[in-house]
Scaffold this motif. Structure first.
Motif, PDB file in Angstrom:
ATOM      1  N   GLN A  40      30.606  41.698  48.584  1.00 32.16           N
ATOM      2  CA  GLN A  40      30.886  40.282  48.369  1.00 32.16           C
ATOM      3  C   GLN A  40      32.338  40.189  47.912  1.00 32.16           C
ATOM      4  O   GLN A  40      32.777  40.976  47.068  1.00 32.16           O
ATOM      5  N   LYS A  41      33.083  39.246  48.503  1.00 30.15           N
ATOM      6  CA  LYS A  41      34.483  39.018  48.130  1.00 30.15           C
ATOM      7  C   LYS A  41      34.600  37.701  47.382  1.00 30.15           C
ATOM      8  O   LYS A  41      34.068  36.691  47.822  1.00 30.15           O
ATOM      9  N   GLU A  42      35.318  37.740  46.290  1.00 34.48           N
ATOM     10  CA  GLU A  42      35.666  36.514  45.573  1.00 34.48           C
ATOM     11  C   GLU A  42      37.180  36.392  45.638  1.00 34.48           C
ATOM     12  O   GLU A  42      37.903  37.245  45.115  1.00 34.48           O
ATOM     13  N   ILE A  43      37.637  35.358  46.320  1.00 34.16           N
ATOM     14  CA  ILE A  43      39.065  35.153  46.497  1.00 34.16           C
ATOM     15  C   ILE A  43      39.486  33.911  45.717  1.00 34.16           C
ATOM     16  O   ILE A  43      38.875  32.852  45.850  1.00 34.16           O
ATOM     17  N   LYS A  44      40.522  34.088  44.913  1.00 34.72           N
ATOM     18  CA  LYS A  44      41.122  32.966  44.188  1.00 34.72           C
ATOM     19  C   LYS A  44      42.557  32.845  44.667  1.00 34.72           C
ATOM     20  O   LYS A  44      43.310  33.812  44.660  1.00 34.72           O
ATOM     21  N   GLN A  45      42.898  31.648  45.103  1.00 36.29           N
ATOM     22  CA  GLN A  45      44.233  31.384  45.633  1.00 36.29           C
ATOM     23  C   GLN A  45      44.828  30.209  44.883  1.00 36.29           C
ATOM     24  O   GLN A  45      44.238  29.137  44.825  1.00 36.29           O
ATOM     25  N   GLU A  46      45.997  30.447  44.306  1.00 36.06           N
ATOM     26  CA  GLU A  46      46.733  29.387  43.618  1.00 36.06           C
ATOM     27  C   GLU A  46      48.162  29.426  44.153  1.00 36.06           C
ATOM     28  O   GLU A  46      48.959  30.253  43.718  1.00 36.06           O
TER      29      GLU A  46
END
Length: 134
Positions: A40-46
C-alpha cells in the motif's frame, strides 16, 4: 498545474517484479516473499514536496523529496543500497533517476483514470505495478 498524487493506493497487479529484484541483486528467498506481498502506498504532495510511504507485512519504505533537488536515498526497504536520486516532472509523470551501484536505475509514477502506475527499472529489467485508490 501538475497532477495531484496524494492519497492511499493499493497494489492490484504487478509485472516482472522478480526480474527487477534480481537485477538489484536481491536474494532468491527475499524475492519469493516480496512477490507475494500487496503493498500500500501513501503519497502526500504539497506543491513540489512529496513523501511516499510504502508498507507491507514484510518491509516498509519511506522517501521524501522536493522536485528537482538531488537527495541521498537509502533503500532499506528494498535492496539496502544507497544512491543519489533526483525526481523531476515529465509532463504529468514523476520521473526519478537513481545514481549508485546499479546502472539504469530509477522509477516513474503517473496516473491514468483511477489507477496509479509505477514503473521500476534497473539495468535491463523493467517492472510495472498498478495501484487503485483505497
Amino acid at each position: 498545474m501538475p497532477v495531484d498524487f496524494s492519497g492511499t493506493w493499493n497494489l492490484v497487479r504487478s509485472e516482472n517484479f522478480d526480474g527487477y529484484m534480481s537485477a538489484l541483486g536481491i536474494d532468491f528467498a527475499t524475492r519469493k516473499i516480496a512477490n507475494l506481498l500487496k503493498p500500500q502506498k501513501e503519497i502526500k504532495q504539497e506543491g513540489d514536496f512529496f513523501s511516499i510511504r510504502t508498507t507491507t507485512t514484510f518491509r516498509n519504505c519511506f522517501v521524501e523529496f522536493k522536485i528537482g533537488e538531488e537527495f541521498d536515498e537509502d533503500n532499506k526497504g528494498m535492496d539496502n543500497r544507497k544512491c543519489r536520486s533526483v525526481v523531476t516532472w515529465n509532463n504529468d509523470k514523476l520521473v526519478c533517476t537513481q545514481n549508485g551501484e546499479k546502472k539504469n536505475r530509477g522509477w516513474s509514477h503517473w496516473i491514468e483514470g483511477d489507477e496509479l502506475y509505477l514503473e521500476l527499472h534497473c539495468e535491463d529489467q523493467t517492472c510495472t505495478q498498478v495501484y487503485k485508490r483505497a
